[in-house]
Design a protein around this motif. Sequence first.
Motif, mmCIF file in Angstrom:
data_model
loop_
_atom_site.group_PDB
_atom_site.id
_atom_site.type_symbol
_atom_site.label_atom_id
_atom_site.label_comp_id
_atom_site.label_asym_id
_atom_site.label_seq_id
_atom_site.Cartn_x
_atom_site.Cartn_y
_atom_site.Cartn_z
ATOM 1 N N UNK A 289 0.855 -1.193 0.000
ATOM 2 C CA UNK A 289 0.000 0.000 0.000
ATOM 3 C C UNK A 289 0.887 1.237 0.000
ATOM 4 N N UNK A 290 1.405 1.599 -1.182
ATOM 5 C CA UNK A 290 2.324 2.732 -1.281
ATOM 6 C C UNK A 290 1.628 4.040 -0.924
ATOM 7 N N UNK A 291 0.383 4.219 -1.390
ATOM 8 C CA UNK A 291 -0.339 5.452 -1.082
ATOM 9 C C UNK A 291 -0.604 5.564 0.417
ATOM 10 N N UNK A 292 -1.007 4.451 1.036
ATOM 11 C CA UNK A 292 -1.220 4.469 2.481
ATOM 12 C C UNK A 292 0.052 4.806 3.237
ATOM 13 N N UNK A 293 1.188 4.258 2.779
ATOM 14 C CA UNK A 293 2.469 4.555 3.418
ATOM 15 C C UNK A 293 2.789 6.044 3.318
ATOM 16 N N UNK A 294 2.550 6.637 2.150
ATOM 17 C CA UNK A 294 2.819 8.062 1.966
ATOM 18 C C UNK A 294 1.926 8.909 2.868
ATOM 19 N N UNK A 295 0.638 8.557 2.949
ATOM 20 C CA UNK A 295 -0.308 9.337 3.748
ATOM 21 C C UNK A 295 0.036 9.282 5.233
ATOM 22 N N UNK A 296 0.277 8.074 5.756
ATOM 23 C CA UNK A 296 0.493 7.958 7.201
ATOM 24 C C UNK A 296 1.841 8.543 7.603
ATOM 25 N N UNK A 297 2.882 8.335 6.781
ATOM 26 C CA UNK A 297 4.191 8.877 7.131
ATOM 27 C C UNK A 297 4.163 10.404 7.107
ATOM 28 N N UNK A 298 3.570 10.972 6.055
ATOM 29 C CA UNK A 298 3.471 12.433 5.972
ATOM 30 C C UNK A 298 2.582 12.979 7.084
ATOM 31 N N UNK A 299 1.465 12.290 7.362
ATOM 32 C CA UNK A 299 0.554 12.747 8.406
ATOM 33 C C UNK A 299 1.180 12.715 9.788
ATOM 34 N N UNK A 300 1.881 11.613 10.103
ATOM 35 C CA UNK A 300 2.506 11.507 11.415
ATOM 36 C C UNK A 300 3.646 12.507 11.569
ATOM 37 N N UNK A 301 4.472 12.650 10.543
ATOM 38 C CA UNK A 301 5.562 13.624 10.626
ATOM 39 C C UNK A 301 5.017 15.031 10.796
ATOM 40 N N UNK A 302 3.949 15.358 10.059
ATOM 41 C CA UNK A 302 3.339 16.684 10.201
ATOM 42 C C UNK A 302 2.755 16.869 11.593
ATOM 43 N N UNK A 303 2.113 15.817 12.119
ATOM 44 C CA UNK A 303 1.526 15.905 13.446
ATOM 45 C C UNK A 303 2.566 16.091 14.528
ATOM 46 N N UNK B 121 -2.396 17.776 9.194
ATOM 47 C CA UNK B 121 -2.086 16.453 9.738
ATOM 48 C C UNK B 121 -3.357 15.635 9.917
ATOM 49 N N UNK B 122 -4.416 16.257 10.424
ATOM 50 C CA UNK B 122 -5.687 15.553 10.615
ATOM 51 C C UNK B 122 -6.250 15.066 9.285
ATOM 52 N N UNK B 123 -6.172 15.928 8.254
ATOM 53 C CA UNK B 123 -6.680 15.543 6.934
ATOM 54 C C UNK B 123 -5.888 14.369 6.357
ATOM 55 N N UNK B 124 -4.572 14.408 6.495
ATOM 56 C CA UNK B 124 -3.739 13.325 5.969
ATOM 57 C C UNK B 124 -4.024 12.007 6.686
ATOM 58 N N UNK B 125 -4.138 12.051 8.011
ATOM 59 C CA UNK B 125 -4.412 10.823 8.760
ATOM 60 C C UNK B 125 -5.833 10.330 8.508
ATOM 61 N N UNK B 126 -6.776 11.255 8.324
ATOM 62 C CA UNK B 126 -8.130 10.844 7.973
ATOM 63 C C UNK B 126 -8.172 10.157 6.619
ATOM 64 N N UNK B 127 -7.421 10.714 5.642
ATOM 65 C CA UNK B 127 -7.339 10.080 4.327
ATOM 66 C C UNK B 127 -6.679 8.709 4.428
#
Length: 488
Positions: free
Chosen positions: A214-228, A252-258
Amino acid sequence: MSLRARITPTAATAGAVPDSRSGGLALAVLCAGMLMIILDGSIVTVALPAIQRDLHFSSADLTWTVNAYMIAFGGLLLLSGRLGDLLGRKRMFIAGLSVFTGASLLCGLATGQAVLIGARFLQGIGGAMTSAVSLGLLVTLFPGPRERGRAIGAFSFVGAAGASIGQVLGGVLTQAVNWHWIFFINLPIGLAAALLAVRVLEPDPVRPPARGADALGALLVTTGLMTGVYTIVQTGGHGWSSARTLGLAALATALLGAFVVRQAMAASPLLPLRMFRSREVFGANLVQVLMVSALFGFQILMALYLQTVRGYGATATGLAMLPAALSIGTVSLLLSARLGARFGERRVLLTGIALLVVALGLLTRLPVRAGYAADLLPTMLLAAGFGLAVSALTVLGMSGAGPQDAGVASGLFNTTQQVGGALGVAVLSTLADSRTHALAADGHDAASALTGGFRLAFGTGAGLLAAAFLLALVILRPRRGRHAPPPA
């Protein structure tokens, strides 16, 4: 809510269970990796003033020697855990040790600000890779409840020992030699652990996903957590209500929600949402955020109180806090597994949190001229409750993971720990600073104003622990029909 009631080893897992000698060596390797990472974190905190003087950091820029590490560490834990499940946890563990050790060498050789901050970011990457799979390796190495309980107790003991050794050793090395050696000390530990891991850790099977990662999921969660994590750690300079903080928090909330939406739709999700159907896993991670927020904030603020109000030096501060680390480690190693086997992890967890509520509650009456034996030592000894709570919580946090999800469950547990730590320091430090400025404006002297700020922060920490107790009491209640655990 016992791990022994939730995980039944598969034939493949059971067949890989090591004998007592090889199991002990494997546990020693995992503990060495934990020791190096915890040691590094506490050593750096004590050495910050020397680093600032030598490399001419401003106060704002100096925080990035800690923040760069926290952002990489917290942002990559979940991804590292899932990659460990897919590519092999042993491979991920050894690779993480190698990255962390190499980055430590770069930190020690750094002569400029940019090099040190960049090397600390690399350290965070290596720390995430190692930590994310450590618990997953541990629960597959020790499938029996008694053996696993003892192993988790030893693992928790090493974490407490690393914190206490780091606080003392950081002051000694910085004063006796220079700050560069706080990073060089990681080299022999990391090299020995990596070489030994190659020999003693059982290779786990590689399980590539049938429909791709899940490359897209990896990008979303890593970016979201780092931003958070970045949003939390930068609040000290920008404030909680600034447009910058609110905007980053929304992003960060939007990225983790996505990411959550993506996990519900992906054929091979990075974080299977089925894990959250387990009340134990959900509750344990939620309780951990509150508990770690209070305790990590306590560790930082108590060190500041001892140095800014009581005038302790770096080494004296480490020695003053040593009884807390020793009591935590001793309880983790000698009592937590036995009590968990006899009374159940939930009761042990509630007892530990209750002791911690009392420990921080005592500090709400902290005097300006506090005597160590009368005013501080009782809290240091009552901190032993963390030794009970963290071991029980670790068992519960891994309790819903089957062998195929042990790595991601370990990554999730470590992620909530990092987020809780960052949140606790940011919130409690902000409260303490605001109260201090208010008291100073009312005419209080510097020591009284600082102490008043610390009292408010410690009281807030006690409130967070009380909330954790209530959540554990409600969410982690025993299931109907579940038998009481057998006596030890």
